[in-house]
Design an enzyme around this catalytic site. Structure first.
Site, PDB file in Angstrom:
ATOM      1  N   GLU A  33      74.512 -36.896 128.017  1.00 28.95           N
ATOM      2  CA  GLU A  33      75.512 -36.254 128.671  1.00 28.95           C
ATOM      3  C   GLU A  33      75.122 -34.832 128.987  1.00 28.95           C
ATOM      4  O   GLU A  33      75.455 -34.295 129.890  1.00 28.95           O
ATOM      5  CB  GLU A  33      76.729 -35.973 127.161  1.00 28.95           C
ATOM      6  CG  GLU A  33      77.855 -35.105 127.627  1.00 28.95           C
ATOM      7  CD  GLU A  33      79.050 -35.777 128.184  1.00 28.95           C
ATOM      8  OE1 GLU A  33      78.813 -36.933 128.655  1.00 28.95           O
ATOM      9  OE2 GLU A  33      80.136 -35.597 128.025  1.00 28.95           O
ATOM     10  N   ASP A  34      74.208 -34.267 128.178  1.00 28.21           N
ATOM     11  CA  ASP A  34      73.805 -32.925 128.221  1.00 28.21           C
ATOM     12  C   ASP A  34      72.571 -32.699 129.036  1.00 28.21           C
ATOM     13  O   ASP A  34      72.025 -31.356 128.941  1.00 28.21           O
ATOM     14  CB  ASP A  34      73.954 -31.902 127.062  1.00 28.21           C
ATOM     15  CG  ASP A  34      75.515 -31.992 126.573  1.00 28.21           C
ATOM     16  OD1 ASP A  34      76.362 -32.077 127.266  1.00 28.21           O
ATOM     17  OD2 ASP A  34      75.541 -31.745 125.361  1.00 28.21           O
TER      18      ASP A  34
END
Ligand code: MN
Length: 718
Positions: free
Chosen positions: A94-95
């Site tokens: 996700e990051d």
């Protein structure tokens, strides 16, 4: 072995704080996991630390501290190494720009699947405040999850985010706190993970109602000093009484969970002191028998409060919770709440479903995640057998193994649909009018056909067109009763309209045969006739005529007022245009096509069925002449009709394909083929074709007849 130290020495910019976190994690893991698995966890830590390098949390700490904290929570629950590794890597996809394929390469499919599923959950945001919406949101989350460990990582993630929520702006705090109370705490409760539920509720309460939280906390603190003393004294006297009976066990004073106190006050409208000044004890012993003996002992020590004893061992709570609960009058009449249970029950009470994913040295765990969740449920069912909450258990089951999927409307509302539901089902679920006029759908903004089966969490939009109509074929693929009955209802209405049209034409024609017309008959006579026939209006009469329930020639004579002998209808015939819809159909015995000599048979309830004059069924004509009408074809009909031909060929491989190719080359579609091998050297093939008219059919037959392997071609007139 100190993995942490070795690894940390290799990492850039290692802070002392960071090494403390990872050291604690390794220590916890060492208490239950073999070294080679801990090494995998450390590899994940190294990977994650590098991937998140340079990122910080809102609090200013390096980002990796967050996934390590999440892993710590799960390690405290003794979860397996896959879960711990996935926890450490849960924000990587996700990051950071690490692709999921890279995780799969490094850590295997199982970990990659877990991380991917956690990332997908992260993309869902709960916005609406409605209770019903929260319920379906929870269900949707559970429906999306194939492996319970995903939700365990998500719950641990949420716990740490709540613990560090202080760094967020106030507005965000309130939103996240509400989401925690409405979505995550109930899920933890559903899965029986009590300590997570309690932590999430207290943190949610603290950030959603900071003032109320502070007041309660202060009040509790005040009473705590003296409380500790009392708790200590009582614990000792219980332990002593147990020893005298030869029972070993553990007695713990129990701290009250703030949110439950708040809810008790709000729900039962009680004042703080009533709720706070209750002392809680938990007594843990080895087996069930001892639980009941200890109950006897405490009832001997302090007088039990009538009506407050609950046996959750014999009748467990739905999430598997087992315990004996009793309330006693303590010293100075202070109420004492005691919970008595076994070590096993205590473990289940604290970790619920998670207990099934705890690392066990022996079991190499061949069981699939679904299998394990089912085991948990089976266990619940077993201990529930004596209970009364089957219905509730049923709902847990539905939540974990849903028969529903959840999709979004373009506005973001959640719509539950049964598994297998299609675009058409969705359209009818929105509104009957939307269903009746739908022509296509968009799934996640991509155009798809109507029969497309929907999947969890897709955003679905319906494309409608003015004048569009439902197709009777939809009934064959829709999954909801609502869509099915709406389509049938529409067809019924359409049939009525079409039969009214046809009935009027039939009556007009019969009147013309008799030298009359509706206008000549006049409204007065028509009304009189309708009354005599017990019909409400002319439409009903036309519908009956169109459906063949009443005969036009007889009705015409009746309207004119002529009674008497029936004569055969003559001359003018009904002209068929092929656009009459469902009230005119074409017989499957002889497959009439434009250009054929035809007759119409009025079949009660079905309207007019067209047969060829050469059809064997025309013998009926002599038996019931009043039911047959002469019909003709409109010129220039532009549609296809079904027709059938028989082809006799040499029995050779590939002949069927050759014939089919010739038919296709003659601008016809084949609807059906059947082949009978009659003799060793001859095959008889029957083709159901689409043709325009007799000329078209003759053209096809000529082309087929010319073929080398074809012996004969004939039109079926059976
Ligand atoms: Mn996270």
């Amino acid at each position: 072995m100190d993995y942490a130290a070795t690894l940390l020495s290799k990492l850039p910019g290692t802070s002392p704080r960071r090494s403390r976190d990872i050291k604690a994690l390794v220590e916890t893991l060492e208490s239950y996991m073999p070294a080679e698995l801990i090494e995998r966890v450390m590899k994940a830590y190294e990977f994650g630390a590098i991937a998140h390098e340079g990122q910080t949390r809102k609090s200013g700490e390096p980002y990796i501290s967050h996934p390590v904290a999440v892993a710590q929570t799960l390690a405290d629950m003794h979860l397996d190494s896959q879960t711990i590794v996935a926890a450490i890597l849960h924000d990587v996809v996700e990051d950071t720009d690490v692709p999921i394929a890279e995780l799969e390469d490094q850590f295997g499919t199982e970990v990659a699947t877990l991380v991917d599923a956690v990332s997908k959950l992260d993309q869902m945001h709960f916005t609406n405040r409605a209770e019903a919406h929260a319920e379906s949101f929870r269900k949707m989350m559970l429906a999306m999850i194939e492996d319970i460990r995903v939700i365990l990582v998500k719950l641990a993630d949420r716990m740490h985010n709540m613990e560090t929520l202080g760094a967020m702006p106030r507005e965000k705090q309130a939103r996240i706190a509400r989401e925690t109370l409405e979505i995550y705490a109930p899920i933890a409760n559903r899965l029986g993970i009590n300590h997570m539920k309690v932590a999430l509720e207290d943190l949610g309460f603290r950030y959603l109602y900071p003032y109320r939280y502070a007041v309660l906390q202060r009040a509790l603190k005040k009473s705590k000093g003296s409380q500790r003393q009392i708790v200590k004294r009582i614990s000792e006297s219980i332990l002593k009484a147990m020893e005298e009976e030869g029972i070993t066990g553990e007695v713990r004073g129990r701290e009250k969970h703030l949110y439950s106190i708040y809810r008790k006050m709000a729900g039962k409208k009680r004042i703080l002191n009533d709720v706070v000044d209750v002392y809680g004890f938990r007594i843990i012993v080895d087996d069930v028998n001892t639980c009941y003996r200890v109950l006897g002992i405490v009832h001997g020590l302090y007088k039990p409060m009538p009506g407050r004893f609950k046996d959750y061992i014999a009748i467990p709570r739905v999430n598997g919770y087992q315990s004996l609960h009793t309330t006693l009058f303590g010293p100075k009449g202070l109420p004492l709440e005691a919970q008595i249970r076994t070590t096993d029950m205590d473990r289940v009470a604290e970790s619920g479903v998670a207990a099934h994913w705890q690392y066990k040295a022996i079991d190499k765990s061949t069981a699939t995640p679904q299998r394990r969740a089912r085991d948990w449920l089976a266990r619940l069912e077993e201990i529930q057998r004596t209970g009364t909450s089957e219905e509730f258990l049923e709902s847990v089951k539905v939540d974990l193994f849903p028969d529903k999927i959840y999709v979004f409307t373009p506005k973001g509302d959640i719509m539950p649909m049964p598994k297998g539901a299609t675009i058409v089902d969705f359209a009818y679920a929105v509104h009957t009018d939307v269903g009746n006029r739908c022509v296509a759908g968009k799934v996640d903004r991509t155009l798809v056909p109507l029969r497309t089966v929907l999947k969890n969490s897709q955003t679905v939009e319906i494309v409608t067109a003015r004048g569009a109509k439902p197709n009777p074929n939809w009934v064959s693929f829709v999954a909801t009763a609502k869509a099915r009955s709406a389509i049938r209802q529409y067809m019924k209405n359409m049939r009525t309209t079409e039969s009214v049209d046809l009935g009027k034409r039939l009556l007009d024609r019969s009147l013309k045969d008799l030298g009359s017309s509706l206008r000549k008959i006049g409204k007065v006579r028509l009304r009189e006739a309708l009354d005599e026939l017990d019909l409400v209006g002319a439409t009903d009469l036309y519908a009956q005529l169109g459906l063949g329930e009443r005969l036009a020639p007889l009705t015409a004579r009746f309207l004119i007022g002529e009674k008497g002998e029936q004569t055969e209808p003559k001359s003018a015939s009904l002209v068929i245009a092929g656009t009459e819809g469902m009230v005119v159909s074409y017989a499957k015995c002889c497959y009439p096509i434009p250009g054929d000599e035809v007759m119409g048979y009025l079949s009660a309830g079905r309207g007019v069925v067209i047969h060829r004059n050469s059809c064997g069924n025309l013998i009926n004509f002599r038996k019931q002449p009043e039911k047959w009408l002469s019909v003709g074809w409109e010129e220039d009909i532009d549609r296809d009709f079904s027709s059938q031909i028989q082809v006799e060929t040499v029995n050779k491989t590939g002949v069927l394909a050759e014939v089919a190719a010739v038919i296709a080359d003659s601008q016809s579609n084949i609807e059906e083929v059947s082949v009978n091998i009659r003799h060793q050297d001859t095959s008889a093939m029957t083709f159901l074709l689409q043709v325009k008219d007799r000329t078209h059919l003759a053209h096809i037959m000529r082309n087929v007849r010319k073929m080398q392997n074809v012996k004969s071609v004939s039109r079926d007139s059976a």
